[in-house]
Design a protein around this motif. Structure first.
Motif, mmCIF file in Angstrom:
data_model
loop_
_atom_site.group_PDB
_atom_site.id
_atom_site.type_symbol
_atom_site.label_atom_id
_atom_site.label_comp_id
_atom_site.label_asym_id
_atom_site.label_seq_id
_atom_site.Cartn_x
_atom_site.Cartn_y
_atom_site.Cartn_z
ATOM 1 N N UNK A 1 39.044 32.382 35.635
ATOM 2 C CA UNK A 1 40.274 32.869 35.005
ATOM 3 C C UNK A 1 40.851 34.054 35.787
ATOM 4 N N UNK A 2 39.988 34.975 36.211
ATOM 5 C CA UNK A 2 40.452 36.138 36.976
ATOM 6 C C UNK A 2 41.034 35.684 38.305
ATOM 7 N N UNK A 3 40.384 34.776 39.014
ATOM 8 C CA UNK A 3 40.896 34.258 40.299
ATOM 9 C C UNK A 3 42.228 33.542 40.093
ATOM 10 N N UNK A 4 42.339 32.740 39.084
ATOM 11 C CA UNK A 4 43.583 32.015 38.807
ATOM 12 C C UNK A 4 44.703 33.020 38.479
ATOM 13 N N UNK A 5 44.398 34.067 37.708
ATOM 14 C CA UNK A 5 45.408 35.056 37.350
ATOM 15 C C UNK A 5 45.879 35.831 38.577
ATOM 16 N N UNK A 6 44.984 36.128 39.502
ATOM 17 C CA UNK A 6 45.338 36.853 40.723
ATOM 18 C C UNK A 6 46.229 36.000 41.615
ATOM 19 N N UNK A 7 45.966 34.708 41.703
ATOM 20 C CA UNK A 7 46.697 33.828 42.614
ATOM 21 C C UNK A 7 47.958 33.219 42.008
ATOM 22 N N UNK A 8 48.219 33.413 40.756
ATOM 23 C CA UNK A 8 49.428 32.873 40.148
ATOM 24 C C UNK A 8 50.641 33.680 40.589
ATOM 25 N N UNK A 9 51.751 32.979 40.840
ATOM 26 C CA UNK A 9 52.976 33.645 41.305
ATOM 27 C C UNK A 9 54.149 33.399 40.376
ATOM 28 N N UNK A 10 53.915 32.920 39.187
ATOM 29 C CA UNK A 10 55.002 32.678 38.258
ATOM 30 C C UNK A 10 55.672 34.000 37.878
ATOM 31 N N UNK A 11 56.986 34.073 38.059
ATOM 32 C CA UNK A 11 57.738 35.272 37.714
ATOM 33 C C UNK A 11 57.861 36.286 38.834
ATOM 34 N N UNK A 12 57.139 36.090 39.927
ATOM 35 C CA UNK A 12 57.217 37.069 41.012
ATOM 36 C C UNK A 12 58.582 37.010 41.718
ATOM 37 N N UNK A 13 59.169 35.833 41.766
ATOM 38 C CA UNK A 13 60.495 35.738 42.385
ATOM 39 C C UNK A 13 61.525 36.524 41.588
ATOM 40 N N UNK A 14 61.415 36.476 40.293
ATOM 41 C CA UNK A 14 62.332 37.219 39.443
ATOM 42 C C UNK A 14 62.176 38.727 39.660
#
Length: 153
Positions: free
Chosen positions: A4-17
């Motif tokens: 879960x921690x690795x997935x949360x670190x690598x997620x990029x949803x919302x970073x473009x905004x």
């Protein structure tokens, strides 16, 4: 838990905004500044053309200073300008002279030369005036242009 921690670190949803929001803080003032510069440059061009039009009128009518000012103001119809005109005479060596046709008005050089001069001025208020007031700079910018011509007579 580690997945879960690795997935949360690598997620990029919302970073473009977030990147767009941060960049807009820099790009929007640059865009408004470019538009302001274009507006000020347009007014400067209008002032130059108005002063030139007044001097052109004055080259044909050197004693009509009111007509020179009116010609300058009529040339800049979409900008509120103030025009001042004057007519003067000088000798060929550059010294001032009385505007008479007497041959002795300019010793050793002959008749004086009549010159007309028109100055057009306006005050420019930029769109960024709130920002300029915030950093204690003047929120209005005086602009002026001047044209001088020899009168034809």
């Amino acid at each position: 838990m580690r997945q879960r921690i690795r997935r949360w670190i690598h997620e990029t949803e919302g970073s473009n905004l977030i990147e767009t929001a941060l960049l807009s803080l820099v790009l929007m003032p640059m865009l408004v500044g470019a538009v302001d510069y274009g507006r000020a440059y347009y007014i400067a061009i209008e002032l130059t053309a108005a002063a030139h039009a007044g001097a052109m009128y004055g080259s044909q009518n050197p004693t009509d200073t009111g007509g020179m000012e009116t010609a300058a103001q009529m040339n800049a119809t979409d900008v509120a300008i103030t025009a001042t005109a004057m007519s003067s005479c000088e000798c060929y060596d550059g010294s001032a002279s009385a505007c008479t046709a007497a041959f002795d008005a300019c010793p050793d050089t002959g008749n004086p030369v009549r010159l007309v001069q028109v100055t057009a001025s306006a005050t420019y208020t930029p769109m960024l005036s709130l920002f300029l007031d915030f950093i204690h700079l003047s929120s209005s910018i005086p602009l002026s242009a001047q044209a001088q011509m020899r009168a034809a007579y």
